[in-house]
Design a protein around this motif. Structure first.
Motif, mmCIF file in Angstrom:
data_model
loop_
_atom_site.group_PDB
_atom_site.id
_atom_site.type_symbol
_atom_site.label_atom_id
_atom_site.label_comp_id
_atom_site.label_asym_id
_atom_site.label_seq_id
_atom_site.Cartn_x
_atom_site.Cartn_y
_atom_site.Cartn_z
ATOM 1 N N CYS A 65 -6.101 -2.396 1.708
ATOM 2 C CA CYS A 65 -5.002 -1.432 1.794
ATOM 3 C C CYS A 65 -5.534 -0.028 1.532
ATOM 4 C CB CYS A 65 -3.922 -1.794 0.768
ATOM 5 S SG CYS A 65 -2.385 -0.863 0.931
ATOM 6 N N VAL A 66 -5.134 0.932 2.363
ATOM 7 C CA VAL A 66 -5.564 2.326 2.227
ATOM 8 C C VAL A 66 -4.355 3.253 2.309
ATOM 9 C CG1 VAL A 66 -7.843 1.889 3.213
ATOM 10 C CG2 VAL A 66 -5.956 2.578 4.721
ATOM 11 N N GLY A 67 -4.587 4.513 1.986
ATOM 12 C CA GLY A 67 -3.571 5.533 2.193
ATOM 13 C C GLY A 67 -3.686 6.130 3.593
ATOM 14 N N SER A 68 -2.893 7.153 3.857
ATOM 15 C CA SER A 68 -2.983 7.845 5.155
ATOM 16 C C SER A 68 -3.606 9.214 4.903
ATOM 17 C CB SER A 68 -1.598 7.970 5.799
ATOM 18 O OG SER A 68 -0.706 8.631 4.918
ATOM 19 N N LEU A 88 -6.044 -3.335 7.852
ATOM 20 C CA LEU A 88 -5.672 -2.441 6.767
ATOM 21 C C LEU A 88 -4.170 -2.227 6.704
ATOM 22 C CD1 LEU A 88 -8.444 0.286 7.236
ATOM 23 C CD2 LEU A 88 -8.457 -1.660 5.659
ATOM 24 N N ARG A 89 -3.561 -2.585 5.589
ATOM 25 C CA ARG A 89 -2.204 -2.136 5.302
ATOM 26 C C ARG A 89 -2.292 -0.653 4.911
ATOM 27 N NH1 ARG A 89 2.802 -3.725 3.154
ATOM 28 N NH2 ARG A 89 2.273 -5.945 3.226
ATOM 29 N N VAL A 90 -1.413 0.182 5.451
ATOM 30 C CA VAL A 90 -1.411 1.613 5.142
ATOM 31 C C VAL A 90 -0.203 1.935 4.275
ATOM 32 C CG1 VAL A 90 -1.318 3.956 6.068
ATOM 33 C CG2 VAL A 90 -2.635 2.186 7.268
ATOM 34 N N ASP A 91 -0.475 2.519 3.110
ATOM 35 C CA ASP A 91 0.591 2.962 2.210
ATOM 36 C C ASP A 91 0.623 4.483 2.221
ATOM 37 O OD1 ASP A 91 2.312 3.643 0.177
ATOM 38 O OD2 ASP A 91 1.502 2.201 -1.267
ATOM 39 N N PRO A 92 1.554 5.090 2.982
ATOM 40 C CA PRO A 92 1.564 6.551 3.094
ATOM 41 C C PRO A 92 1.967 7.258 1.809
ATOM 42 C CG PRO A 92 3.488 5.619 4.161
ATOM 43 C CD PRO A 92 2.622 4.456 3.764
ATOM 44 N N ALA A 93 2.502 6.508 0.849
ATOM 45 C CA ALA A 93 2.946 7.121 -0.399
ATOM 46 C C ALA A 93 1.843 7.214 -1.455
ATOM 47 C CB ALA A 93 4.130 6.339 -0.974
ATOM 48 N N LYS A 94 0.706 6.539 -1.202
ATOM 49 C CA LYS A 94 -0.367 6.542 -2.189
ATOM 50 C C LYS A 94 -1.701 6.893 -1.538
ATOM 51 C CE LYS A 94 1.729 3.255 -5.397
ATOM 52 N NZ LYS A 94 1.574 1.966 -6.115
ATOM 53 N N PRO A 95 -2.597 7.521 -2.295
ATOM 54 C CA PRO A 95 -3.905 7.866 -1.734
ATOM 55 C C PRO A 95 -4.804 6.648 -1.639
ATOM 56 C CG PRO A 95 -3.841 8.447 -4.052
ATOM 57 C CD PRO A 95 -2.446 7.979 -3.688
ATOM 58 N N ALA A 119 -3.148 -1.083 -4.762
ATOM 59 C CA ALA A 119 -2.078 -1.780 -5.481
ATOM 60 C C ALA A 119 -1.079 -2.428 -4.531
ATOM 61 C CB ALA A 119 -1.350 -0.808 -6.407
ATOM 62 N N GLY A 120 -1.053 -1.998 -3.275
ATOM 63 C CA GLY A 120 -0.068 -2.521 -2.327
ATOM 64 C C GLY A 120 -0.475 -3.796 -1.615
ATOM 65 N N LEU A 121 -1.722 -4.251 -1.782
ATOM 66 C CA LEU A 121 -2.156 -5.449 -1.066
ATOM 67 C C LEU A 121 -1.425 -6.681 -1.585
ATOM 68 C CD1 LEU A 121 -4.212 -6.136 1.176
ATOM 69 C CD2 LEU A 121 -5.805 -6.817 -0.632
ATOM 70 N N ARG A 122 -0.969 -7.535 -0.675
ATOM 71 C CA ARG A 122 -0.183 -8.718 -1.023
ATOM 72 C C ARG A 122 -0.720 -9.958 -0.319
ATOM 73 N NH1 ARG A 122 1.086 -5.664 -4.302
ATOM 74 N NH2 ARG A 122 3.166 -4.996 -5.002
#
Length: 315
Positions: A65-68, A88-95, A119-122
């Motif tokens: 998981c990465v940010g944008s 890659l899961r992308v979490d735009p709210a986190k770096p 932290a967003g990986l599930r």
């Protein structure tokens, strides 16, 4: 060693490392130091593993998981160069996760990590179809992917076994100090781990014992199939069924001490998947680690580089 075409899946962390040149000394006090530059490198346990084994030629998929942000682009570029299929899961709210790595001229390092988007990986990010395509599944970045701590990781590894894949895991050092709850989170995964990697301090902490070999045996009793000890300048050791195989480290300069254990793991898994015996797999892992340690400009050696290294006889 024959070149393997098996497929590997790695599940874990995607981090960018900000690495200093090796420092002679830095005391924990109010001080200032000038360096020639700071390297921006791909990092994270699962990322380093994937980039090394991908560079060796095994088709590799990384789930992370990465940010944008720009650091995510650094990682994507590295994955592409190593032919790693990055899911890659992308979490735009986190770096994107980041580590500040202070490296020492004696080969040590101090790592300070902000896990960020990791932290967003599930568990749902690791599909059944992906596991069914794998010959080997490696779980790393254990502490930096808190959504997978304990039971989710155990289920992923159990699912991998059901899909007839072999498994491995490296937790690295617990940044929160090995509380009983977190130690139990690791232990719950061991019945589903064919190869457990760790340095002597980590293995002792997980076993609750002072002797690394006794601690390795304890992890075997808890379910691990084999334990491979990272021993730094002493090389590596394999423990299973009352037997110990040791392999000395290779000599070399210190330029990039961050990630040596991860690339060792990749070299060991590559060799085992290629049919090598344990002694040869340990030596191959040590060679990958030595070349990584000696050159941050080319941190993931390919097979041609490794063959030249062995011909030079660098031990």
């Amino acid at each position: 060693m024959a070149r393997s075409r098996r497929r590997v899946v790695a599940v874990g962390d995607a981090i960018v490392d900000l690495v200093t040149p090796p420092l002679a000394d830095l005391r924990p006090c109010d001080s200032q130091r000038e360096v020639s530059g700071v390297s921006i490198l791909p990092g994270g346990n699962a990322t380093n593993f994937s980039l090394q084994i991908g560079t060796l030629g095994i088709p590799t998929t990384l789930v992370a998981c990465v940010g944008s942000d720009a650091f995510a682009d650094v990682l994507r570029k590295a994955y592409k160069a190593a032919h790693v299929d990055a899911r890659l899961r992308v979490d735009p709210a986190k770096p994107t996760g980041t580590t500040v790595a202070l490296s020492w001229s004696n080969g040590g390092r101090a790592l300070i990590t902000a896990l960020g988007a990791n932290a967003g990986l599930r568990e749902r990010d690791v599909s059944a179809r992906l596991l069914e395509s794998a010959d080997h599944v490696h779980r790393a970045g254990f502490w930096w992917t808190p959504g997978l701590l304990g039971a989710p990781t155990a289920r992923i590894l159990r699912r991998a076994h059901r899909a007839k894949a072999t498994t491995s895991m490296d937790t690295s050092t617990d940044p929160r100090g090995w509380s009983l709850k977190r130690v139990e989170a690791v232990r719950s995964c061991l019945p589903h781990v064919d190869t457990f990697f760790g340095n002597e301090t980590e293995v002792c902490a997980l076993a609750g014992l002072r002797s690394p070999l006794d601690a390795a045996q304890r992890l075997l009793d808890l379910g691990a199939g084999e334990v491979v000890l990272h021993r730094g300048a002493e090389g590596a050791a394999w423990v299973r069924g009352g037997k110990v195989v040791r392999s000395p480290a290779f000599r070399g300069r210190v330029d990039n001490p961050t990630g040596c254990g991860d690339v060792f793991n990749a070299g060991y898994v590559f060799a085992k998947l290629s049919g090598a015996p344990v002694s040869e797999a340990l030596g191959f892992g040590n060679a990958c680690a030595a070349l990584h340690l000696s050159d941050r400009a080319t941190p993931y050696p390919d097979l041609a580089h490794l063959r030249r290294f062995f011909r030079r006889g660098s031990r």
